[in-house]
Design an enzyme around this catalytic site. Structure first.
Site, PDB file in Angstrom:
ATOM      1  N   LYS A 151      26.180  42.128 126.227  1.00 48.57           N
ATOM      2  CA  LYS A 151      26.858  42.338 124.942  1.00 48.57           C
ATOM      3  C   LYS A 151      28.328  42.599 125.187  1.00 48.57           C
ATOM      4  CE  LYS A 151      26.228  46.100 122.279  1.00 48.57           C
ATOM      5  NZ  LYS A 151      27.623  46.626 122.079  1.00 48.57           N
ATOM      6  N   GLU A 158      28.735  47.079 113.409  1.00 49.02           N
ATOM      7  CA  GLU A 158      28.743  48.544 113.400  1.00 49.02           C
ATOM      8  C   GLU A 158      29.739  49.073 112.386  1.00 49.02           C
ATOM      9  OE1 GLU A 158      29.295  52.421 116.370  1.00 49.02           O
ATOM     10  OE2 GLU A 158      29.203  50.397 117.218  1.00 49.02           O
ATOM     11  N   ASP A 213      27.032  51.125 126.779  1.00 50.25           N
ATOM     12  CA  ASP A 213      28.091  51.876 127.444  1.00 50.25           C
ATOM     13  C   ASP A 213      28.297  53.230 126.774  1.00 50.25           C
ATOM     14  OD1 ASP A 213      29.303  50.954 125.144  1.00 50.25           O
ATOM     15  OD2 ASP A 213      31.040  50.077 126.154  1.00 50.25           O
TER      16      ASP A 213
END
Length: 263
Positions: free
Chosen positions: A112, A181, A45
């Site tokens: 995801k 992340e 995205d």
């Protein structure tokens, strides 16, 4: 390069073989990613920033994601294709299943989703429907307004323990991959060592089972990049060469280096 599956990625983790993931959004780049023998393509995205020019991922819709997933699918046959469920598309288990079904029909092999243990019911529902799930912890860009910006996550003991517990809960619910992340290297190593499923890092140090970078970042197209990015186009003869160098650096452990990590 044979067709990549969840099982082949799990075997790589078991064998201690690192693998590379690239985020891309269209057929031509997907074809080059495949030629560079990269295992996984993430249709992210992040296209909200990279392709659409927005200042966050929040405006991206399921229709946007389905369009770009279909484009990537037409460009390659061997890599595993993972597609992001965008902001606001998985607030309930029913909505999550509907959104994920749209992306699978567009060509994804896995979806995801961003978030912790609260996603457990949705993960189980997706698995029952035949939809594999990758979860995303740490800096989850869809929650940027909650975090107050793009900040490293899990630096204090309580936050680190909470992330470990979330990771274990997500695996227990049936998540088959995990993205970390912008978390400290030591925390990423702890989580990677505790989980049986492969862990993909971005700004999470060298000890995860795999690394992911956005195509435009690793090719030096993006003007302002994060600390964890390396420009592999420098010194490369072509885009395919740059992608191959990225894969090789992930596989041999030379990327990420110390300067790409957070402590």
């Amino acid at each position: 390069m044979s067709k990549v599956s969840i099982q082949s990625l799990l075997k790589k983790k078991q064998d201690g073989q690192k693998f590379a993931v690239v985020t891309c959004y269209e057929a031509s780049y997907a074809r080059l990613v495949e030629k560079a023998a990269i295992d996984v393509i993430l249709v992210g995205d992040s296209l909200g920033n990279v392709v659409q020019g927005n200042d966050s991922t929040l405006p991206v819709t399921v229709a946007d994601m389905a369009y770009h997933t279909a484009c990537v699918k037409r460009g390659c046959a061997q890599p595993m294709i993972m597609a992001d469920l965008p902001f606001g598309s998985y607030n309930t288990t029913e909505q999550c299943l509907e959104s994920a079904t749209s992306l699978m029909r567009a060509g994804a092999h896995m979806v995801k989703i961003e978030g912790g243990a609260w996603l457990a019911d949705s993960i189980r529902q997706l698995n029952r429907a035949g939809i594999p799930v990758c979860c995303h912890l740490g800096l989850t860009p869809q929650s940027v307004n909650v975090f107050g910006g793009y900040r490293v996550q899990g630096r204090d003991a309580a936050a680190a323990q909470a992330m470990i517990e979330d990771a274990l809960a997500l695996e227990a619910a049936g998540a088959m991959l995990l993205v970390l992340e912008c978390v400290p290297t030591s925390l990423a190593k702890q989580i990677t060592d505790k989980l049986h499923i492969p862990v993909i890092g971005i700004g999470a140090g060298p000890h995860t089972d795999a690394q992911v970078l956005v195509m435009h970042d690793l090719l030096g197209v993006t003007e302002k990049t994060a600390r964890f990015v390396r420009n592999f186009a420098e010194g490369s003869a072509s885009i395919e060469h740059a992608l191959s160098r990225y894969r090789e650096a992930v596989e041999d452990g030379s990327f990420p280096a110390e300067e790409h990590c957070f402590n």
